[in-house]
Design a protein around this motif. Structure first.
Motif, PDB file in Angstrom:
ATOM      1  N   GLU A  21      15.951  65.497  31.805  1.00 14.63           N
ATOM      2  CA  GLU A  21      14.958  64.618  32.433  1.00 14.63           C
ATOM      3  C   GLU A  21      15.114  63.173  31.963  1.00 14.63           C
ATOM      4  OE1 GLU A  21      14.522  65.941  29.642  1.00 14.63           O
ATOM      5  OE2 GLU A  21      12.758  65.316  28.527  1.00 14.63           O
ATOM      6  N   VAL A  22      15.963  62.964  30.953  1.00 16.55           N
ATOM      7  CA  VAL A  22      15.994  61.635  30.327  1.00 16.55           C
ATOM      8  C   VAL A  22      16.672  60.594  31.216  1.00 16.55           C
ATOM      9  CG1 VAL A  22      15.915  62.413  27.937  1.00 16.55           C
ATOM     10  CG2 VAL A  22      18.108  62.240  29.113  1.00 16.55           C
ATOM     11  N   GLY A  23      16.204  59.374  31.111  1.00 17.06           N
ATOM     12  CA  GLY A  23      16.787  58.294  31.909  1.00 17.06           C
ATOM     13  C   GLY A  23      17.528  57.305  31.041  1.00 17.06           C
ATOM     14  N   GLN A  24      18.114  57.801  29.957  1.00 19.91           N
ATOM     15  CA  GLN A  24      18.823  56.861  29.086  1.00 19.91           C
ATOM     16  C   GLN A  24      20.017  57.542  28.427  1.00 19.91           C
ATOM     17  OE1 GLN A  24      16.656  55.514  25.631  1.00 19.91           O
ATOM     18  NE2 GLN A  24      15.517  57.427  25.435  1.00 19.91           N
ATOM     19  N   PRO A  25      20.979  56.734  27.964  1.00 18.09           N
ATOM     20  CA  PRO A  25      22.140  57.318  27.281  1.00 18.09           C
ATOM     21  C   PRO A  25      21.696  58.129  26.073  1.00 18.09           C
ATOM     22  CG  PRO A  25      22.511  54.979  27.717  1.00 18.09           C
ATOM     23  CD  PRO A  25      21.081  55.258  28.059  1.00 18.09           C
ATOM     24  N   SER A  26      22.493  59.148  25.714  1.00 16.32           N
ATOM     25  CA  SER A  26      22.152  59.959  24.539  1.00 16.32           C
ATOM     26  C   SER A  26      22.774  59.362  23.286  1.00 16.32           C
ATOM     27  CB  SER A  26      22.647  61.388  24.749  1.00 16.32           C
ATOM     28  OG  SER A  26      24.001  61.380  25.170  1.00 16.32           O
ATOM     29  N   ALA A 273      33.414  58.327  30.201  1.00 10.78           N
ATOM     30  CA  ALA A 273      34.307  59.480  30.426  1.00 10.78           C
ATOM     31  C   ALA A 273      33.545  60.789  30.206  1.00 10.78           C
ATOM     32  CB  ALA A 273      35.508  59.392  29.488  1.00 10.78           C
ATOM     33  N   ARG A 274      32.646  60.790  29.229  1.00 18.51           N
ATOM     34  CA  ARG A 274      31.829  61.998  28.997  1.00 18.51           C
ATOM     35  C   ARG A 274      30.879  62.228  30.169  1.00 18.51           C
ATOM     36  NH1 ARG A 274      27.081  61.839  26.711  1.00 18.51           N
ATOM     37  NH2 ARG A 274      27.602  59.912  25.609  1.00 18.51           N
ATOM     38  N   TYR A 275      30.241  61.156  30.654  1.00 17.31           N
ATOM     39  CA  TYR A 275      29.367  61.308  31.829  1.00 17.31           C
ATOM     40  C   TYR A 275      30.170  61.912  32.988  1.00 17.31           C
ATOM     41  CZ  TYR A 275      26.424  57.753  29.446  1.00 17.31           C
ATOM     42  OH  TYR A 275      25.685  57.030  28.554  1.00 17.31           O
ATOM     43  N   ALA A 276      31.403  61.433  33.148  1.00 10.69           N
ATOM     44  CA  ALA A 276      32.225  61.906  34.277  1.00 10.69           C
ATOM     45  C   ALA A 276      32.514  63.397  34.139  1.00 10.69           C
ATOM     46  CB  ALA A 276      33.521  61.103  34.347  1.00 10.69           C
ATOM     47  N   ALA A 300      25.855  55.926  37.918  1.00  6.34           N
ATOM     48  CA  ALA A 300      24.730  56.236  37.012  1.00  6.34           C
ATOM     49  C   ALA A 300      24.952  57.624  36.396  1.00  6.34           C
ATOM     50  CB  ALA A 300      23.382  56.127  37.726  1.00  6.34           C
ATOM     51  N   PHE A 301      23.908  58.231  35.828  1.00  4.68           N
ATOM     52  CA  PHE A 301      24.105  59.575  35.271  1.00  4.68           C
ATOM     53  C   PHE A 301      23.073  60.538  35.836  1.00  4.68           C
ATOM     54  CE2 PHE A 301      23.105  56.562  31.644  1.00  4.68           C
ATOM     55  CZ  PHE A 301      21.731  56.546  31.826  1.00  4.68           C
ATOM     56  N   TYR A 302      22.961  60.498  37.186  1.00  2.00           N
ATOM     57  CA  TYR A 302      21.964  61.333  37.846  1.00  2.00           C
ATOM     58  C   TYR A 302      22.559  62.111  39.015  1.00  2.00           C
ATOM     59  CZ  TYR A 302      18.978  57.885  35.526  1.00  2.00           C
ATOM     60  OH  TYR A 302      18.385  57.059  34.599  1.00  2.00           O
ATOM     61  N   ILE A 303      21.980  63.303  39.209  1.00  2.00           N
ATOM     62  CA  ILE A 303      22.233  64.049  40.436  1.00  2.00           C
ATOM     63  C   ILE A 303      20.866  64.312  41.057  1.00  2.00           C
ATOM     64  CG2 ILE A 303      22.996  66.244  41.412  1.00  2.00           C
ATOM     65  CD1 ILE A 303      25.147  66.340  39.230  1.00  2.00           C
ATOM     66  N   ILE A 346      18.328  65.373  38.148  1.00  2.00           N
ATOM     67  CA  ILE A 346      18.968  65.943  36.961  1.00  2.00           C
ATOM     68  C   ILE A 346      19.774  64.833  36.296  1.00  2.00           C
ATOM     69  CG2 ILE A 346      20.747  67.589  36.216  1.00  2.00           C
ATOM     70  CD1 ILE A 346      19.940  69.235  38.785  1.00  2.00           C
ATOM     71  N   SER A 347      19.527  64.617  35.011  1.00  2.00           N
ATOM     72  CA  SER A 347      20.285  63.591  34.293  1.00  2.00           C
ATOM     73  C   SER A 347      21.410  64.254  33.504  1.00  2.00           C
ATOM     74  CB  SER A 347      19.363  62.845  33.327  1.00  2.00           C
ATOM     75  OG  SER A 347      20.136  62.150  32.377  1.00  2.00           O
ATOM     76  N   PHE A 348      22.603  63.657  33.565  1.00  2.00           N
ATOM     77  CA  PHE A 348      23.710  64.234  32.786  1.00  2.00           C
ATOM     78  C   PHE A 348      24.193  63.270  31.702  1.00  2.00           C
ATOM     79  CE2 PHE A 348      25.378  62.825  36.954  1.00  2.00           C
ATOM     80  CZ  PHE A 348      26.349  61.891  36.588  1.00  2.00           C
ATOM     81  N   ALA A 349      23.228  62.543  31.118  1.00  2.00           N
ATOM     82  CA  ALA A 349      23.572  61.591  30.056  1.00  2.00           C
ATOM     83  C   ALA A 349      23.794  62.280  28.707  1.00  2.00           C
ATOM     84  CB  ALA A 349      22.472  60.545  29.919  1.00  2.00           C
ATOM     85  N   GLY A 350      23.509  63.564  28.635  1.00  2.00           N
ATOM     86  CA  GLY A 350      23.571  64.267  27.342  1.00  2.00           C
ATOM     87  C   GLY A 350      24.977  64.723  26.963  1.00  2.00           C
TER      88      GLY A 350
END
Ligand code: PLP
Length: 367
Positions: A21-26, A273-276, A300-303, A346-350
C-alpha cells in the motif's frame, strides 16, 4: 491512511504484513546524500535560505535538465520547494483564483483535488479509462472540460503508472496554450520508467507550463521534504512572495544534501532495476491469482487493477485481503471516488522477496 493504520495494527500484533500500500521507496536516501547531510551539519549554520533555494542547488537542477532532456532551463526559473506538495500549494495559489476551474483525470493523486478545493478552486474531473491509458486527452477536455483555467497532468501517474507519450503531452500543451489554460505538469516519477513510453518533460514544450518535480521518488528522499518547480516568467514574483510567506524557505539541510543526489546514479539506478524486476514478477503472476485487468504500468512503482469481477466494494475487499492474507493494498476510492469501488492499487516499491511471497499468498487465497 485507514489501510495503513490497519496494516500497522496487524504488523504490531502478528508481524506478517506485506506492505503493497506504500507510496514511497523502501530505501533510504543514497549514501552520497547522507554523507553530504553530515557534512552540512558540521559546516553550515543551516539557517533560512533564499526562498527560491540555495543557488548551487538551483544551478544543479538546471544542469539536470540539460543532462536528462537536452534542454536549457534558466537557473532563475528553478525554485526549490517543500516537496512537490509545497510546490502544488504555491502553484495553485499563484496561477489560479477562487472560483477557477481546473481539470484533472480520474483516477489521480487525491491531493491535487484536495488542495484545489481548500483554495476554493473547482476540480473538474475527466473520466480516464483504459482506452486513454488513464491519461487526459484533448477529446476528454472537449467533452468534459467546459470553460477551464487550468489542467493538471501527471506522467507517470499515481495510481496507474501510465504515461503520456511525448506527442500526447505536446497536444495537450498546445490545446492549453491556444485557450489560455495554465498547464501544470507533475513529473515526480520521472526516472522510474520501464522503457515502453518515452519520458518527456513539459519544460521542453512550453516555458509557460508549471513543471513540478521532487527528490522524493527517484532520488528516494521522501522525508527530506524537498522538491522543485520550473516557474514560468510571469509567475516568478508571485511565487517568491507566496513562498516567503508560506514557508520562508525549504529545509536547508535537505538542500545541501540534495546537491549530492545527482551524483548517486548507480545506487538510484539499482533501485529502478529492482522496481523493474518486481513489476515483471507481479505482471506475470498477478493474473494467475485472478488479477488480470491491469493498467499498463509504464512507470512509477504502481499497478492499478480493475477488480469489478471480484467485488463492488474495494475498501471491503482490501480489508478482507489484509485480514486473510496479511497483504496491504490501497482501495481505488482514494483515487477515483466513483469508479474506485472496483479498483485497487498495488505498490511494488518493496523488496523482491516480498513480491514473491505476496503472489504466493494471493494465489493460495484466491484458490
Ligand atoms: C503523483 C504525486 N505527486 C506528488 C506527490 C507528493 O510528493 P512529495 O510532496 O513528497 O514531493 C506524490 C506522493 O505520493 C505523488 O504520488
Amino acid at each position: 491512511m485507514d489501510v495503513m493504520r490497519a496494516a500497522n495494527a496487524r504488523e504490531h500484533a502478528r508481524g506478517d504484513v506485506i506492505h503493497l500500500e506504500v507510496g514511497q521507496p523502501s530505501t533510504a536516501a543514497p549514501a552520497g546524500v547522507l554523507a553530504a547531510a553530515e557534512r552540512a551539519l558540521r559546516t553550515d549554520k543551516l539557517g533560512y535560505t533564499d526562498s527560491f533555494g540555495i543557488p548551487p542547488l538551483r544551478r544543479r537542477i538546471a544542469q539536470h535538465y540539460r543532462a536528462w532532456y537536452g534542454i536549457d532551463v534558466p537557473e532563475s526559473r528553478v525554485m526549490a520547494t517543500m516537496g512537490s506538495s509545497g510546490a502544488f500549494l504555491l502553484a495553485f495559489t499563484a496561477a489560479f483564483d477562487a472560483g477557477d476551474r481546473v481539470a484533472l483525470v480520474e483516477p489521480g493523486y487525491p491531493c491535487y483535488k484536495n488542495i484545489l478545493s481548500a483554495l476554493g478552486i473547482e476540480a473538474v474531473p475527466l473520466p480516464g479509462s483504459a482506452a486513454t491509458r488513464f491519461q487526459p486527452t484533448v477529446e476528454l477536455l472537449e467533452k468534459y472540460g467546459g470553460r477551464l483555467d487550468g489542467l493538471i497532468v501527471a506522467s507517470p501517474s499515481n495510481p496507474t503508472g501510465t504515461m503520456l507519450a511525448p506527442d500526447e503531452l505536446a497536444a495537450l500543451a498546445a490545446y492549453c496554450r491556444a485557450r489560455g489554460i495554465r498547464l501544470v505538469s507533475d513529473e515526480i516519477y520521472h526516472g522510474i520508467t520501464y522503457g515502453g513510453v518515452a519520458q518527456a518533460t513539459a519544460a521542453a514544450i512550453d516555458p509557460g507550463v508549471i513543471v513540478i518535480n521532487s527528490f522524493s521518488k527517484y532520488f528516494s528522499m521522501t522525508g527530506w521534504r524537498l522538491g522543485w518547480m520550473l516557474v514560468p516568467e510571469d509567475l516568478l514574483r508571485p511565487m517568491e512572495c507566496l513562498a516567503q510567506n508560506f514557508f520562508i524557505s525549504p529545509p536547508a539541510i535537505s538542500q545541501h544534501a540534495a546537491l549530492a543526489a545527482f551524483e548517486c546514479r548507480d545506487e538510484l539506478e539499482a533501485n529502478v532495476a529492482r522496481y523493474a524486476r518486481n513489476r515483471a514478477h507481479l505482471l506475470a503472476e498477478l493474473p494467475k491469482a485472478g488479477f488480470d485487468r491491469l493498467a499498463p504500468s509504464d512507470g512509477a512503482f504502481y499497478i492499478y487493477a480493475e477488480i469489478g469481477h471480484l467485488t463492488n466494494d474495494s475498501q471491503d475487499f482490501c480489508r478482507r485481503m489484509l485480514d486473510e492474507t496479511g497483504i496491504a493494498t490501497t482501495p481505488g476510492v482514494d483515487f477515483d471516488r466513483g469508479r474506485g469501488s472496483t479498483t485497487l492499487r498495488i505498490s511494488f516499491a518493496g523488496a523482491e522477496a516480498e513480491m514473491v511471497e505476496a503472489t504466493r499468498r494471493l494465489m493460495a487465497w484466491r484458490r
